[in-house]
Design a protein around this motif. Structure first.
Motif, PDB file in Angstrom:
ATOM      1  N   GLY A 179     -16.687 -24.270 -36.475  1.00 29.40           N
ATOM      2  CA  GLY A 179     -18.115 -24.512 -36.400  1.00 29.40           C
ATOM      3  C   GLY A 179     -18.854 -23.533 -35.509  1.00 29.40           C
ATOM      4  O   GLY A 179     -20.039 -23.742 -35.170  1.00 29.40           O
ATOM      5  N   ARG A 180     -18.201 -22.431 -35.137  1.00 28.02           N
ATOM      6  CA  ARG A 180     -18.840 -21.448 -34.247  1.00 28.02           C
ATOM      7  C   ARG A 180     -19.733 -20.485 -35.019  1.00 28.02           C
ATOM      8  O   ARG A 180     -20.565 -19.797 -34.429  1.00 28.02           O
ATOM      9  CB  ARG A 180     -17.769 -20.693 -33.455  1.00 28.02           C
ATOM     10  N   VAL A 181     -19.542 -20.384 -36.341  1.00 34.67           N
ATOM     11  CA  VAL A 181     -20.500 -19.730 -37.223  1.00 34.67           C
ATOM     12  C   VAL A 181     -20.718 -20.649 -38.420  1.00 34.67           C
ATOM     13  O   VAL A 181     -19.825 -21.424 -38.788  1.00 34.67           O
ATOM     14  CB  VAL A 181     -20.034 -18.331 -37.701  1.00 34.67           C
ATOM     15  N   THR A 182     -21.892 -20.554 -39.019  1.00 33.61           N
ATOM     16  CA  THR A 182     -22.209 -21.347 -40.204  1.00 33.61           C
ATOM     17  C   THR A 182     -22.769 -20.423 -41.274  1.00 33.61           C
ATOM     18  O   THR A 182     -23.425 -19.416 -40.953  1.00 33.61           O
ATOM     19  CB  THR A 182     -23.231 -22.439 -39.889  1.00 33.61           C
ATOM     20  N   PRO A 183     -22.549 -20.719 -42.562  1.00 35.77           N
ATOM     21  CA  PRO A 183     -23.021 -19.839 -43.635  1.00 35.77           C
ATOM     22  C   PRO A 183     -24.530 -19.613 -43.628  1.00 35.77           C
ATOM     23  O   PRO A 183     -24.991 -18.539 -44.031  1.00 35.77           O
ATOM     24  CB  PRO A 183     -22.567 -20.561 -44.905  1.00 35.77           C
ATOM     25  N   GLY A 184     -25.316 -20.580 -43.174  1.00 35.62           N
ATOM     26  CA  GLY A 184     -26.756 -20.377 -43.124  1.00 35.62           C
ATOM     27  C   GLY A 184     -27.183 -19.389 -42.063  1.00 35.62           C
ATOM     28  O   GLY A 184     -28.218 -18.736 -42.182  1.00 35.62           O
ATOM     29  N   ASP A 185     -26.359 -19.257 -41.019  1.00 31.96           N
ATOM     30  CA  ASP A 185     -26.689 -18.378 -39.897  1.00 31.96           C
ATOM     31  C   ASP A 185     -26.004 -17.017 -40.009  1.00 31.96           C
ATOM     32  O   ASP A 185     -26.553 -16.003 -39.574  1.00 31.96           O
ATOM     33  CB  ASP A 185     -26.258 -19.059 -38.590  1.00 31.96           C
ATOM     34  N   CYS A 186     -24.813 -16.991 -40.592  1.00 30.15           N
ATOM     35  CA  CYS A 186     -23.993 -15.775 -40.621  1.00 30.15           C
ATOM     36  C   CYS A 186     -23.254 -15.686 -41.941  1.00 30.15           C
ATOM     37  O   CYS A 186     -22.796 -16.702 -42.479  1.00 30.15           O
ATOM     38  CB  CYS A 186     -22.999 -15.806 -39.454  1.00 30.15           C
ATOM     39  N   LEU A 199     -17.767 -12.725 -32.407  1.00 28.10           N
ATOM     40  CA  LEU A 199     -18.882 -13.454 -31.794  1.00 28.10           C
ATOM     41  C   LEU A 199     -19.635 -12.579 -30.793  1.00 28.10           C
ATOM     42  O   LEU A 199     -20.871 -12.618 -30.736  1.00 28.10           O
ATOM     43  CB  LEU A 199     -18.361 -14.710 -31.102  1.00 28.10           C
ATOM     44  N   ASP A 200     -18.917 -11.783 -30.014  1.00 30.71           N
ATOM     45  CA  ASP A 200     -19.570 -10.877 -29.062  1.00 30.71           C
ATOM     46  C   ASP A 200     -20.490  -9.898 -29.799  1.00 30.71           C
ATOM     47  O   ASP A 200     -21.614  -9.630 -29.359  1.00 30.71           O
ATOM     48  CB  ASP A 200     -18.538 -10.097 -28.257  1.00 30.71           C
ATOM     49  N   ALA A 201     -19.999  -9.370 -30.925  1.00 26.66           N
ATOM     50  CA  ALA A 201     -20.805  -8.428 -31.698  1.00 26.66           C
ATOM     51  C   ALA A 201     -22.021  -9.113 -32.306  1.00 26.66           C
ATOM     52  O   ALA A 201     -23.130  -8.557 -32.322  1.00 26.66           O
ATOM     53  CB  ALA A 201     -19.949  -7.791 -32.786  1.00 26.66           C
TER      54      ALA A 201
END
Length: 496
Positions: free
Chosen positions: A299-306, A428-430
């Protein structure tokens, strides 16, 4: 046989064009998109040059012809030779061996016999095109026997060899049953170039251990007849791109407009991550997708955001290892999209195509994060293309430590692609890097890429070849003129 008139002859497995023929016998060609072609195109345009290589089509006999100002000399290969020399020995023996045995190499004596025969054919074709004292530049692992074969045919030539892929350490190279023959073939060159200093050091160590030649420094000598020692240089010449041209392409209004369209087609996510690779097991595509998939799962990235865009151009589709890789990658992408995709938001956009340069430049501009996560790579020009495209000083590069580019592109976020947890943090850093940090890193990257371009690479290699080749030729002529006709030394295979 055509007249030998060219001062520079380039030899590579493939010609710099893709050739198609109709049932009626009509032949047409288009420029190839490969990295070597892109790298050498400026060199060939400015030189009196011929290019020797295979047309890409089996059982096709063609006469030499001009294409965009370069004289092309097709070398014919039968279907069985393509299977055994190219798909077999080159890509199922040498390629995995030279890439740290990521996949197990296959050792078949029949493949080796065909490899020798085809290398001899390339050497003969080049010898027929080279003017007296010409420079001949041989490229890559498919043609490692050509330098010595060519020197036997034409001892007057200045011969260079460039290895575009890694050269393995001695502990791996010694597995090759024909290790001595490969080294003897390479030692026919005056200058042997590699992407990284470690590759050159690996080669010199193998030479010292397996041939009796003392190759402990970048320059060393081989004995080639009574009274004649030829000097060889084996060192790093890291390849690059035509960075100014690529940067100019990316600044075109049509390309920038296309970049904006791509982001809109992706649903305008906050972060677009991009991978661009041949579909090859050395590129770390599975490791990259695994890391991204775990970020989705956490859950640290989501398709709507990334979103992740993976361009995987077709490669060696007749080789079993590549067929298995494609199946695995497509299953993995399908599973992640099925589990985490949302209406209007795809987790991973997987594109099994090749694209023209303008479209690639637009993709680079559209991408906030570029992922180059090779398990082993000679250089990786995609990383340099991304940097050249980003004159806006945006974007972040995540780069594997195991690429040749890592030696130069120190402004990137470095990763060990085998460390999935470490790669997740790097992604995530990038993705969350501040604009100021992106700008600072990209300025550093662009200084390197824009100054160390393909012209500098080719001039460095060819000037080294000209200097050393001339010295060797003068020494050889002195020995020959001092000897009687019956005693004049004949150049043997180097190192024997």
């Amino acid at each position: 046989m055509s007249k030998a008139v060219f001062d520079l002859v380039v030899i590579s497995n493939r010609l710099p064009v893709d050739i198609t023929s109709t049932d009626g016998g009509e032949v047409s060609w288009t420029r190839s998109p490969g990295g070597l072609v892109t790298a050498l195109d400026p060199v060939m345009r400015d030189a009196d040059a011929a290019w020797v290589g295979w047309s890409g089509a089996p059982d096709l006999e063609l006469e030499p012809f001009d294409a965009d100002g370069t004289f092309l000399v097709p070398v014919p290969l039968s279907a069985s030779e393509v299977s055994e020399y190219y798909e077999g020995f080159s890509n199922d023996t040498l390629w995995p061996l030279y890439h740290d045995v990521i996949a197990p190499p296959a050792f078949h004596r029949a493949w080796w016999d065909v490899y020798r025969r085809v290398n001899a054919r390339f050497a003969e074709a080049a010898a027929a095109q080279a003017a007296p004292g010409a420079k001949v530049w041989v490229h890559d692992y498919q043609l490692q026997l050509v330098p010595a074969l060519l020197r036997q045919l034409r001892p007057d030539l200045e011969i260079g060899f460039f290895n575009h892929i890694p050269f393995p350490p001695y502990e791996l190279f010694q597995q090759l049953p024909w290790r001595r023959q490969i080294l003897d073939g390479l030692l026919g060159a005056d200058v042997i170039g590699f992407q990284r200093p470690t590759d050159a050091a690996n080669f010199r160590r193998c030479v010292t251990a397996l041939t009796g030649v003392k190759a402990r420094t970048e320059k060393f000598t081989v004995h080639e007849g009574e009274g004649y020692n030829r000097t060889i240089q084996a060192s790093a010449f890291p390849i690059s791109i035509d960075s100014k041209s690529f940067s100019a392409l990316a600044r075109k209004k049509s390309v920038r407009r296309r970049a904006q369209e791509i982001r809109e087609e992706l649903g305008n996510p906050r972060v677009v991550m991009l991978g661009v690779d041949r579909l090859d097991y050395t590129k770390g595509i599975r490791h990259r997708i695994k890391a991204y998939g775990e970020l989705l799962e956490d859950g640290r990235v989501t398709p709507g955001d990334c979103t992740l865009v993976q361009v995987a151009s077709p490669s060696r589709e007749n080789v079993e290892a590549y067929q298995e890789l494609r199946e695995h990658v497509e299953l993995l992408v399908g599973r992640l999209n099925g589990e985490y995709g949302q209406l209007g938001h795809t987790a991973i956009h997987y594109l099994h195509h090749s694209y023209p340069q303008a479209e690639m430049a637009a993709l680079y501009l559209a991408a906030d994060v570029m992922l180059v996560t090779s398990l082993r790579d000679g250089m990786n020009l995609v990383a340099k293309e991304y940097v050249a495209a980003r004159s806006d000083l945006g974007g972040a590069l995540v780069l594997s430590e195991f690429t040749g580019a890592a030696d130069e592109l120190t402004g990137a976020i470095m990763v060990n692609p085998h460390d999935i947890d470490g790669m997740k943090e790097a992604l995530l850093d990038a993705a969350n890097m501040t604009p100021d940090e992106r700008r600072r890193r990209m300025l550093r990257l662009r200084r390197k890429v824009m100054s160390n371009d393909v012209t500098r690479w080719s001039k460095s290699f060819l000037s080294t070849l000209e200097s050393l080749g001339a010295t060797n030729h003068t020494a050889s002529q002195s020995v020959r003129s001092a000897a009687s006709p019956l005693e004049a030394p004949v150049s043997p295979v180097a190192g024997k």
